[in-house]
Motif scaffolding. Sequence first.
Motif, PDB file in Angstrom:
ATOM      1  N   GLN A  74      49.272  26.558  26.062  1.00  0.00           N
ATOM      2  CA  GLN A  74      48.969  27.516  26.871  1.00  0.00           C
ATOM      3  C   GLN A  74      49.374  28.887  26.292  1.00  0.00           C
ATOM      4  OE1 GLN A  74      46.590  26.789  29.107  1.00  0.00           O
ATOM      5  NE2 GLN A  74      47.221  24.553  28.763  1.00  0.00           N
ATOM      6  N   THR A  75      48.480  30.092  26.789  1.00  0.00           N
ATOM      7  CA  THR A  75      49.281  31.129  26.157  1.00  0.00           C
ATOM      8  C   THR A  75      49.284  32.355  27.164  1.00  0.00           C
ATOM      9  OG1 THR A  75      46.678  31.702  25.738  1.00  0.00           O
ATOM     10  CG2 THR A  75      47.908  30.903  24.098  1.00  0.00           C
ATOM     11  N   THR A 102      48.953  30.602  36.735  1.00  0.00           N
ATOM     12  CA  THR A 102      50.157  31.280  36.637  1.00  0.00           C
ATOM     13  C   THR A 102      50.763  31.621  35.315  1.00  0.00           C
ATOM     14  OG1 THR A 102      50.676  30.121  38.563  1.00  0.00           O
ATOM     15  CG2 THR A 102      52.579  31.609  37.827  1.00  0.00           C
ATOM     16  N   GLY A 105      53.656  33.603  34.403  1.00  0.00           N
ATOM     17  CA  GLY A 105      54.069  34.620  35.723  1.00  0.00           C
ATOM     18  C   GLY A 105      53.692  36.057  35.309  1.00  0.00           C
ATOM     19  N   GLN A 107      51.153  38.135  34.513  1.00  0.00           N
ATOM     20  CA  GLN A 107      49.883  38.720  35.632  1.00  0.00           C
ATOM     21  C   GLN A 107      50.325  38.691  36.770  1.00  0.00           C
ATOM     22  OE1 GLN A 107      46.185  39.754  34.695  1.00  0.00           O
ATOM     23  NE2 GLN A 107      47.094  40.717  36.381  1.00  0.00           N
ATOM     24  N   THR A 223      41.310  23.680  33.719  1.00  0.00           N
ATOM     25  CA  THR A 223      41.171  22.307  33.606  1.00  0.00           C
ATOM     26  C   THR A 223      41.204  21.717  34.977  1.00  0.00           C
ATOM     27  OG1 THR A 223      43.239  22.076  33.516  1.00  0.00           O
ATOM     28  CG2 THR A 223      42.341  22.104  31.368  1.00  0.00           C
TER      29      THR A 223
HETATM   30  N1  SAH Z   1      48.271  34.297  33.685  1.00  0.00           N
HETATM   31  C1  SAH Z   1      48.817  33.702  32.785  1.00  0.00           C
HETATM   32  C2  SAH Z   1      47.863  33.074  31.791  1.00  0.00           C
HETATM   33  C3  SAH Z   1      48.280  31.909  31.687  1.00  0.00           C
HETATM   34  S1  SAH Z   1      46.889  30.873  30.476  1.00  0.00           S
HETATM   35  C4  SAH Z   1      50.068  34.503  32.102  1.00  0.00           C
HETATM   36  O1  SAH Z   1      50.121  35.847  32.826  1.00  0.00           O
HETATM   37  O2  SAH Z   1      50.866  34.152  31.678  1.00  0.00           O
HETATM   38  C5  SAH Z   1      46.189  30.065  31.819  1.00  0.00           C
HETATM   39  C6  SAH Z   1      46.730  29.146  32.719  1.00  0.00           C
HETATM   40  O3  SAH Z   1      45.711  28.525  33.548  1.00  0.00           O
HETATM   41  C7  SAH Z   1      47.491  27.893  31.935  1.00  0.00           C
HETATM   42  O4  SAH Z   1      48.771  27.979  32.064  1.00  0.00           O
HETATM   43  C8  SAH Z   1      46.817  26.827  32.418  1.00  0.00           C
HETATM   44  O5  SAH Z   1      47.897  25.587  32.620  1.00  0.00           O
HETATM   45  C9  SAH Z   1      46.539  27.165  33.736  1.00  0.00           C
HETATM   46  N2  SAH Z   1      45.139  26.473  34.240  1.00  0.00           N
HETATM   47  C10 SAH Z   1      44.167  25.926  33.496  1.00  0.00           C
HETATM   48  N3  SAH Z   1      43.439  25.340  34.668  1.00  0.00           N
HETATM   49  C11 SAH Z   1      43.990  25.525  35.810  1.00  0.00           C
HETATM   50  C12 SAH Z   1      43.514  25.104  37.142  1.00  0.00           C
HETATM   51  N4  SAH Z   1      42.519  24.496  37.381  1.00  0.00           N
HETATM   52  N5  SAH Z   1      44.258  25.579  38.168  1.00  0.00           N
HETATM   53  C13 SAH Z   1      45.520  26.210  38.012  1.00  0.00           C
HETATM   54  N6  SAH Z   1      45.748  26.498  36.777  1.00  0.00           N
HETATM   55  C14 SAH Z   1      45.240  26.247  35.527  1.00  0.00           C
END
Ligand code: SAH
Length: 226
Positions: A74-75, A102, A105, A107, A223
Amino acid sequence: MIKISVLLFLFTILLQSEKQSERNAMINNQIIARGISHKATIEALRKVERHKLVPDNQKQMAYRDSPLPIGYGQTISQPYIVAFMTESIQPEKGQKILEIGTGSGYQAAVLAEIVDDVYTIEIVEELGKRAKRDLKKIGYNNIHIKIGDGYNGWEEHAPFDAIVVTAAAEYIPPPLIKQLKDGGKMIIPVGTQFMTQQLVLVEKTDGKVRSRNVMPVRFVPFTRTD
Ligand code: SAH
């Protein structure tokens, strides 16, 4: 003789001011220069300690103009994308926001600087736990994290003033539209991993739902557990 604890304290202050100047440069060069003007968004990004939410080996890169790996494939989004998504929902004090994905954390923390409560769902257990620990350490007590599939939103706390989805879905999950307040906004990347994705801004007015593409983007996939 100066005590070690005093030296350590001075070092911490020095490090903090160095990180603050990195954040100020990020705000000027990446955020304001590219047209973000929502005051609360800018001040939130100036404040949130992004370096405390990325893995240790990424701390030096925390304020770079790019996304960074946070583990588990993830990023964390590029700061500009976080600012753009935050501005697009026009958050205000007094509101309650739902975030799906999340991740680190970051955002969630940006939103928590502005609104009253942030409800955020993460599907990767290890990431959810890590974000919970890191956000608590920084001192956020208005971020509520749930581990699970965000497709169905968070019914108990609905409706939300705004919803921010940070993983790319093939379509907008209907339960999320349902949990959006009338007059509320949702920002969500839509598309597959191999095609151009679009950030879609969804607005609900008098029960009617309108959506429009606002920017091409690239996000990790949304996902499902089932
Ligand atoms: N908002 C995060 C960005 C993370 S990337 C930040 O500020 O760091 C997107 C995230 O969405 C990943 O951690 C991934 O595991 C999560 N994700 C993907 N599908 C998801 C779902 N169906 N429900 C909850 N989280 C999900």
